[in-house]
Scaffold this motif. Structure first.
Motif, mmCIF file in Angstrom:
data_model
loop_
_atom_site.group_PDB
_atom_site.id
_atom_site.type_symbol
_atom_site.label_atom_id
_atom_site.label_comp_id
_atom_site.label_asym_id
_atom_site.label_seq_id
_atom_site.Cartn_x
_atom_site.Cartn_y
_atom_site.Cartn_z
ATOM 1 N N ASP A 61 1.042 -0.717 -0.253
ATOM 2 C CA ASP A 61 -0.049 -0.160 -0.278
ATOM 3 C C ASP A 61 0.793 0.978 -0.038
ATOM 4 O O ASP A 61 1.334 1.691 1.018
ATOM 5 C CB ASP A 61 -0.716 0.351 1.427
ATOM 6 N N LYS A 62 1.102 2.083 -1.267
ATOM 7 C CA LYS A 62 2.231 2.490 -1.115
ATOM 8 C C LYS A 62 1.707 3.743 -0.730
ATOM 9 O O LYS A 62 2.758 4.893 -0.171
ATOM 10 C CB LYS A 62 1.993 3.208 -2.754
ATOM 11 N N GLN A 63 0.499 4.521 -0.729
ATOM 12 C CA GLN A 63 -0.046 5.371 0.554
ATOM 13 C C GLN A 63 -0.007 5.497 1.411
ATOM 14 O O GLN A 63 0.424 6.458 2.463
ATOM 15 C CB GLN A 63 -1.486 5.449 -0.097
ATOM 16 N N ARG A 64 -0.504 4.149 2.230
ATOM 17 C CA ARG A 64 0.004 4.238 3.809
ATOM 18 C C ARG A 64 1.364 3.571 4.144
ATOM 19 O O ARG A 64 2.436 3.691 5.345
ATOM 20 C CB ARG A 64 -1.019 2.881 4.166
ATOM 21 N N GLN A 65 2.326 2.849 3.017
ATOM 22 C CA GLN A 65 3.722 2.919 2.884
ATOM 23 C C GLN A 65 3.936 1.635 4.264
ATOM 24 O O GLN A 65 4.238 1.481 5.148
ATOM 25 C CB GLN A 65 4.025 4.289 4.032
ATOM 26 N N VAL A 66 2.850 0.758 3.126
ATOM 27 C CA VAL A 66 2.756 -0.394 4.544
ATOM 28 C C VAL A 66 3.042 -2.369 3.341
ATOM 29 O O VAL A 66 2.050 -1.462 2.784
ATOM 30 C CB VAL A 66 2.053 -1.234 5.346
ATOM 31 N N ILE A 67 3.322 -2.965 3.538
ATOM 32 C CA ILE A 67 3.294 -4.114 3.329
ATOM 33 C C ILE A 67 1.987 -4.546 4.311
ATOM 34 O O ILE A 67 2.467 -5.687 5.354
ATOM 35 C CB ILE A 67 4.489 -4.925 3.760
ATOM 36 N N ASP A 68 1.624 -5.199 3.180
ATOM 37 C CA ASP A 68 0.770 -6.092 4.278
ATOM 38 C C ASP A 68 0.090 -7.423 3.388
ATOM 39 O O ASP A 68 0.003 -7.690 1.527
ATOM 40 C CB ASP A 68 -0.669 -5.270 2.800
ATOM 41 N N PHE A 69 0.212 -8.718 3.864
ATOM 42 C CA PHE A 69 0.530 -9.489 3.827
ATOM 43 C C PHE A 69 -0.815 -10.841 3.078
ATOM 44 O O PHE A 69 -1.340 -11.538 3.075
ATOM 45 C CB PHE A 69 1.303 -10.916 4.580
ATOM 46 N N GLY A 70 -2.194 -9.871 3.511
ATOM 47 C CA GLY A 70 -3.540 -10.321 3.176
ATOM 48 C C GLY A 70 -3.593 -12.118 3.655
ATOM 49 O O GLY A 70 -3.118 -11.985 5.612
ATOM 50 N N GLN A 71 -4.230 -12.803 3.240
ATOM 51 C CA GLN A 71 -4.117 -14.310 4.129
ATOM 52 C C GLN A 71 -3.015 -14.867 4.147
ATOM 53 O O GLN A 71 -2.907 -15.651 5.285
ATOM 54 C CB GLN A 71 -4.583 -15.068 2.380
ATOM 55 N N ARG A 72 -2.030 -14.259 3.842
ATOM 56 C CA ARG A 72 -1.120 -14.437 3.744
ATOM 57 C C ARG A 72 0.157 -14.937 5.259
ATOM 58 O O ARG A 72 0.374 -15.307 5.626
ATOM 59 C CB ARG A 72 0.297 -14.540 3.468
ATOM 60 N N ALA A 73 -0.209 -13.973 6.167
ATOM 61 C CA ALA A 73 -0.437 -14.005 7.438
ATOM 62 C C ALA A 73 -2.348 -13.109 8.354
ATOM 63 O O ALA A 73 -1.742 -12.164 8.908
ATOM 64 C CB ALA A 73 0.735 -12.891 7.792
ATOM 65 N N ARG A 74 -2.883 -14.376 8.458
ATOM 66 C CA ARG A 74 -3.710 -13.794 8.837
ATOM 67 C C ARG A 74 -4.068 -15.099 10.645
ATOM 68 O O ARG A 74 -3.764 -15.891 9.980
ATOM 69 C CB ARG A 74 -5.432 -14.624 7.796
ATOM 70 N N PHE A 75 -4.746 -14.557 11.148
ATOM 71 C CA PHE A 75 -5.034 -14.941 12.247
ATOM 72 C C PHE A 75 -6.340 -16.062 12.609
ATOM 73 O O PHE A 75 -7.164 -15.532 12.861
ATOM 74 C CB PHE A 75 -4.037 -14.153 13.660
ATOM 75 N N ALA A 76 -5.890 -16.731 13.325
ATOM 76 C CA ALA A 76 -7.047 -17.529 14.275
ATOM 77 C C ALA A 76 -7.890 -17.189 15.213
ATOM 78 O O ALA A 76 -7.312 -16.152 15.708
ATOM 79 C CB ALA A 76 -7.521 -18.734 14.801
ATOM 80 N N PHE A 77 -8.781 -16.729 15.609
ATOM 81 C CA PHE A 77 -9.694 -15.251 16.683
ATOM 82 C C PHE A 77 -9.110 -16.101 17.799
ATOM 83 O O PHE A 77 -8.729 -17.377 18.014
ATOM 84 C CB PHE A 77 -11.272 -16.143 16.489
ATOM 85 N N GLY A 78 -8.636 -15.439 18.041
ATOM 86 C CA GLY A 78 -7.896 -15.229 19.802
ATOM 87 C C GLY A 78 -6.471 -15.293 19.472
ATOM 88 O O GLY A 78 -5.885 -16.279 20.765
ATOM 89 N N ASP A 79 -6.426 -16.354 18.590
ATOM 90 C CA ASP A 79 -4.950 -16.847 18.010
ATOM 91 C C ASP A 79 -3.480 -16.142 18.063
ATOM 92 O O ASP A 79 -3.476 -15.120 16.701
ATOM 93 C CB ASP A 79 -4.717 -18.567 17.467
ATOM 94 N N TRP A 80 -2.395 -16.266 18.312
ATOM 95 C CA TRP A 80 -1.229 -15.721 17.600
ATOM 96 C C TRP A 80 -0.187 -16.830 16.366
ATOM 97 O O TRP A 80 1.131 -15.771 16.076
ATOM 98 C CB TRP A 80 -0.345 -14.790 19.168
ATOM 99 N N ARG A 81 -0.944 -17.663 16.732
ATOM 100 C CA ARG A 81 0.279 -18.719 16.182
ATOM 101 C C ARG A 81 0.025 -18.447 14.597
ATOM 102 O O ARG A 81 -1.055 -18.337 14.104
ATOM 103 C CB ARG A 81 -0.094 -20.358 17.028
ATOM 104 N N LEU A 82 1.417 -18.876 13.292
ATOM 105 C CA LEU A 82 0.614 -19.194 12.543
ATOM 106 C C LEU A 82 1.077 -20.710 12.157
ATOM 107 O O LEU A 82 2.208 -21.111 12.414
ATOM 108 C CB LEU A 82 1.814 -18.068 11.443
ATOM 109 N N THR A 83 1.110 -20.657 10.344
ATOM 110 C CA THR A 83 0.884 -22.012 10.385
ATOM 111 C C THR A 83 2.163 -22.139 9.579
ATOM 112 O O THR A 83 2.460 -20.929 8.564
ATOM 113 C CB THR A 83 -0.219 -21.954 9.204
ATOM 114 N N PRO A 84 2.464 -23.379 9.513
ATOM 115 C CA PRO A 84 4.120 -23.561 8.505
ATOM 116 C C PRO A 84 3.960 -22.567 7.538
ATOM 117 O O PRO A 84 4.742 -22.191 6.766
ATOM 118 C CB PRO A 84 4.065 -25.403 9.012
#
Length: 236
Positions: free
Chosen positions: A84-107
């Protein structure tokens, strides 16, 4: 005879006064010229400084646009990652989405992050990157469910987990020690609870990388030398 003498004295007095008034006029003229020269030099110096500052600011803006373009090109090589050039961020979308109440990522999610990080490091540490990029802040977000403090802690855990993924010693696409050293120097952790929530709860449970840039004439601070003792992640 008397009249002639009087007239003679007046002429002599006038002639005696003339050199004084001519000298005074010349002095005022010289002072005026000197004043104009000084003001001209001062205005030229101020104009030059303003012009140089504007030139640097314009070049600084162009450098930011260029490095954002390079990050965007790098993201296109990895499905699901956007810049996002406007906000100057890298958005990983579904690639770094978490389950409810969880902080773990899948392999699989961890693998995506580790494959993209080397491209970030390459861009951050080339000539342009060193001159313009200050740091990268990993920001975790939560949905609106739950209390503010609980979500703040969860968002910090999500950010921390992303950093832990980069320092992993098992799994796919592991980073080298040199790359881990660069990550430690460049990346920071931030948590934002449910601030800047997305349209849906699922989209809100995400992580982003925000790019922070150096100011004009600012230089990136060199990290202190340290042993490569990265430790182990406290999150399991």
């Amino acid at each position: 005879m008397l009249g002639k003498r009087v007239i003679g004295r007046r002429v002599n007095r006038d002639e005696a006064e003339k050199p004084f008034w001519i000298s005074f006029a010349d002095l005022m003229t010289a002072l005026m010229v000197l004043f104009l020269v000084v003001m001209g030099v001062a205005l030229l110096a101020v104009t030059k400084n303003v012009t140089e500052r504007e030139r640097k600011q314009e070049q600084h803006r162009k450098n930011i646009e260029e490095i954002m373009r390079r990050f965007e090109e790098a993201a296109k090589r990895h499905e699901g990652i956007k810049v996002d050039k406007q906000r100057q961020v890298i958005d990983f979308g579904q690639r770094a989405r978490f389950a409810f109440g969880d902080w773990r990522l899948t392999p699989q999610q961890e693998d995506v992050l580790r494959r993209f990080v080397p491209e970030i490091l390459m861009l951050a540490n080339d000539e342009l990157g060193k001159s313009i990029l200050k740091r990268i802040v990993v920001e975790g977000y939560t949905d609106k469910t739950g209390t503010y403090l609980a979500n703040l802690n969860l968002s910090l855990q999500r950010s921390q987990k992303v950093l832990c993924t980069m320092f992993a010693t098992t799994g796919q696409s592991l980073l080298s020690d040199d790359q881990k050293e660069q990550v430690r120097a460049l990346f920071f952790v931030g948590g934002y609870s449910f601030n800047a929530a997305k349209d849906t709860d699922e989209e809100s449970r995400r992580v982003e990388m925000r790019l922070e840039f150096l100011g004009v004439d600012e230089n990136r601070t060199a990290p202190p030398a340290s042993a490569r003792n990265f430790g182990e992640c406290a999150l399991r």
